[in-house]
Design an enzyme around this catalytic site. Structure first.
Site, PDB file in Angstrom:
ATOM      1  N   ALA A  37       0.870  -1.184   0.000  1.00  0.00           N
ATOM      2  CA  ALA A  37       0.000   0.000   0.000  1.00  0.00           C
ATOM      3  C   ALA A  37       0.910   1.238   0.000  1.00  0.00           C
ATOM      4  O   ALA A  37       0.794   2.133   0.844  1.00  0.00           O
ATOM      5  CB  ALA A  37      -0.955   0.001   1.185  1.00  0.00           C
ATOM      6  N   LEU A  38       1.817   1.258  -0.945  1.00  0.00           N
ATOM      7  CA  LEU A  38       2.886   2.255  -0.942  1.00  0.00           C
ATOM      8  C   LEU A  38       2.341   3.675  -1.156  1.00  0.00           C
ATOM      9  O   LEU A  38       1.478   3.892  -1.991  1.00  0.00           O
ATOM     10  CB  LEU A  38       3.905   1.914  -2.035  1.00  0.00           C
ATOM     11  CG  LEU A  38       4.549   0.518  -1.914  1.00  0.00           C
ATOM     12  CD1 LEU A  38       5.502   0.267  -3.081  1.00  0.00           C
ATOM     13  CD2 LEU A  38       5.269   0.340  -0.587  1.00  0.00           C
ATOM     14  N   HIS A  39       2.866   4.599  -0.361  1.00  0.00           N
ATOM     15  CA  HIS A  39       2.481   6.010  -0.490  1.00  0.00           C
ATOM     16  C   HIS A  39       3.761   6.825  -0.623  1.00  0.00           C
ATOM     17  O   HIS A  39       4.862   6.262  -0.624  1.00  0.00           O
ATOM     18  CB  HIS A  39       1.646   6.452   0.715  1.00  0.00           C
ATOM     19  CG  HIS A  39       2.248   6.068   2.035  1.00  0.00           C
ATOM     20  ND1 HIS A  39       3.424   6.601   2.499  1.00  0.00           N
ATOM     21  CD2 HIS A  39       1.853   5.159   2.967  1.00  0.00           C
ATOM     22  CE1 HIS A  39       3.719   6.081   3.672  1.00  0.00           C
ATOM     23  NE2 HIS A  39       2.796   5.176   3.981  1.00  0.00           N
ATOM     24  N   HIS A  42       6.782   5.997   1.589  1.00  0.00           N
ATOM     25  CA  HIS A  42       7.635   4.870   1.180  1.00  0.00           C
ATOM     26  C   HIS A  42       8.553   5.277   0.024  1.00  0.00           C
ATOM     27  O   HIS A  42       9.732   4.931  -0.008  1.00  0.00           O
ATOM     28  CB  HIS A  42       6.779   3.692   0.685  1.00  0.00           C
ATOM     29  CG  HIS A  42       5.934   3.041   1.738  1.00  0.00           C
ATOM     30  ND1 HIS A  42       4.558   3.072   1.725  1.00  0.00           N
ATOM     31  CD2 HIS A  42       6.276   2.319   2.828  1.00  0.00           C
ATOM     32  CE1 HIS A  42       4.088   2.399   2.762  1.00  0.00           C
ATOM     33  NE2 HIS A  42       5.104   1.931   3.447  1.00  0.00           N
ATOM     34  N   GLU A 153      10.844   7.175  10.006  1.00  0.00           N
ATOM     35  CA  GLU A 153      10.889   7.876  11.295  1.00  0.00           C
ATOM     36  C   GLU A 153       9.510   7.933  11.965  1.00  0.00           C
ATOM     37  O   GLU A 153       9.415   8.097  13.168  1.00  0.00           O
ATOM     38  CB  GLU A 153      11.406   9.298  11.009  1.00  0.00           C
ATOM     39  CG  GLU A 153      11.590  10.182  12.198  1.00  0.00           C
ATOM     40  CD  GLU A 153      11.970  11.614  11.780  1.00  0.00           C
ATOM     41  OE1 GLU A 153      11.963  11.926  10.559  1.00  0.00           O
ATOM     42  OE2 GLU A 153      12.250  12.407  12.676  1.00  0.00           O
ATOM     43  N   LYS A 154       8.449   7.805  11.166  1.00  0.00           N
ATOM     44  CA  LYS A 154       7.108   7.870  11.777  1.00  0.00           C
ATOM     45  C   LYS A 154       6.959   6.793  12.851  1.00  0.00           C
ATOM     46  O   LYS A 154       6.401   7.034  13.910  1.00  0.00           O
ATOM     47  CB  LYS A 154       6.001   7.722  10.727  1.00  0.00           C
ATOM     48  CG  LYS A 154       4.609   7.849  11.369  1.00  0.00           C
ATOM     49  CD  LYS A 154       3.522   7.851  10.337  1.00  0.00           C
ATOM     50  CE  LYS A 154       3.262   6.480   9.768  1.00  0.00           C
ATOM     51  NZ  LYS A 154       2.514   5.587  10.673  1.00  0.00           N
ATOM     52  N   GLN A 158       9.618   1.636  16.535  1.00  0.00           N
ATOM     53  CA  GLN A 158       9.994   0.486  15.708  1.00  0.00           C
ATOM     54  C   GLN A 158      11.451   0.618  15.228  1.00  0.00           C
ATOM     55  O   GLN A 158      12.228  -0.336  15.313  1.00  0.00           O
ATOM     56  CB  GLN A 158       9.047   0.383  14.515  1.00  0.00           C
ATOM     57  CG  GLN A 158       9.505  -0.599  13.451  1.00  0.00           C
ATOM     58  CD  GLN A 158       8.490  -0.787  12.342  1.00  0.00           C
ATOM     59  OE1 GLN A 158       7.529  -1.511  12.498  1.00  0.00           O
ATOM     60  NE2 GLN A 158       8.701  -0.147  11.202  1.00  0.00           N
TER      61      GLN A 158
HETATM   62  O1  PAF Z   1       6.777  -0.540   9.197  1.00  0.00           O
HETATM   63  C1  PAF Z   1       6.296  -1.493   8.564  1.00  0.00           C
HETATM   64  O2  PAF Z   1       5.703  -1.343   7.479  1.00  0.00           O
HETATM   65  C2  PAF Z   1       6.407  -2.905   9.127  1.00  0.00           C
HETATM   66  O3  PAF Z   1       6.296  -2.900  10.509  1.00  0.00           O
HETATM   67  C3  PAF Z   1       7.673  -3.649   8.678  1.00  0.00           C
HETATM   68  C4  PAF Z   1       8.941  -2.965   9.190  1.00  0.00           C
HETATM   69  C5  PAF Z   1       7.716  -3.734   7.170  1.00  0.00           C
HETATM   70  C6  PAF Z   1       7.677  -5.077   9.249  1.00  0.00           C
HETATM   71  O4  PAF Z   1       6.579  -5.808   8.787  1.00  0.00           O
END
Ligand code: PAF
Length: 293
Positions: A37-39, A42, A153-154, A158
């Site tokens: 679901a690239l925006h 990404h 960074e959002k 993570q």
């Molecule tokens: O940030 C994400 O889209 C996910 O958490 C990742 C790092 C691809 C792991 O599934």
């Protein structure tokens, strides 16, 4: 002339074969793991990593292990055809799009878990989420063995967790943080923003506005830290958020509560982080903040 299109592989064997070939030719490889679901957030990560490496691998895998039982795994947006068009626009070299069996074959039993940084903030309302993320990212990095991997960074918690994980496990990949990208109205880009109605989006915009307000109140010494946070929290609720899951300031490097010392000339470099729910959508955001007190 026909534009070259992204090479697509669906198995770890094909991924390894290509990356090994690149490494053998002396090329540096970067990876941007995604759930599709690239925006434009990404795409900005892809453009950013292209500055550091010769070849870019993007993975698309909606990882079931990082969704809780009541979360949106089934309804999470999946759009491989449009994603491929976007990957071509930014000249991605390779798309790794494995199916669930390739990542978690029958009999899979291992969980990768990072302590401490995975307590609090997003983890409080999403038990098991970070174990799902660290397990899949360990697998993706070991399958690909990129020189560099970039995470947005959002999702600052993570990124911090994944950096620690790669260091602790001696994964030979440099984990880097890619700049947070906002839409023109200021909302942090997210695949989940498409769930927002027009009215909910107006409410959502109060997140970046509130963070900026709190930062100016604290950095300019107009309000004590806790007072500024409490006021911001109340403002979000008054603006129509159903729930503010957290609104906190932590140290930037390890996401611990503030304990570092500061001086007049060198402040604590901290982060203000928030998660809030509007309608059925959970949104997160964060910004850097300097603390002198
Ligand atoms: O940030 C994400 O889209 C996910 O958490 C990742 C790092 C691809 C792991 O599934």
């Amino acid at each position: 002339m026909k534009k070259p299109s992204v090479q697509i592989v669906r198995t770890k064997k094909d991924l390894r074969t290509q990356v090994t070939e690149w490494h053998m030719s002396g090329l540096k490889v970067g990876m941007v793991p995604t759930m599709g679901a690239l925006h434009h957030g990404h795409l900005s990560l892809i453009r950013e990593i292209q500055k550091h490496v010769d070849k870019v691998v993007v993975s698309i895998f909606v990882n079931p292990k990082q969704f809780g039982p009541n979360e949106d795994f089934d309804k999470y947006p999946r759009s491989e055809t449009t994603d491929i068009i976007k990957l071509n626009e930014v000249k991605t070299d390779l798309l790794y799009a494995p199916d669930v069996g390739e990542i978690y074959p029958d009999g899979f039993l291992t969980i990768v878990s990072v302590a401490k940084i995975t307590e609090g903030l997003c983890a409080a309302k999403r038990p098991g989420h970070f174990d799902g993320v660290t397990t899949v990212v360990t697998k993706l990095l070991l399958q690909c063995l990129p020189d560099v991997a970039l995470f947005g960074e959002k999702d600052f918690q993570q990124y911090t967790v994944l950096k620690q994980m790669a260091k602790d496990l001696d994964i030979p990949t440099e984990v880097m943080c890619g700049k947070l990208i906002r839409d023109e109205d200021g909302l942090a880009t997210s695949s989940r923003n498409i769930y927002l109605s027009a009215e909910e989006r107006q409410i959502a915009l109060e997140i970046p506005k509130t963070l900026k307000q709190i930062i100016s109140e604290i950095e300019e010494g107009k309000l004590p830290l806790q007072e500024a946070l409490d006021k911001g929290n109340q403002h979000l609720i008054d603006s129509g958020f159903k729930e503010v899951q957290y609104l906190e300031i932590r140290q930037s490097d390890d996401l611990e509560p503030l304990t570092q010392t500061f001086t007049e000339t060198s402040p604590i470099l901290a982060r203000i982080l928030v998660a809030a729910v509007v309608g059925k959508t959970r949104l997160i955001d964060n910004m850097p903040i300097k603390i002198y007190f």
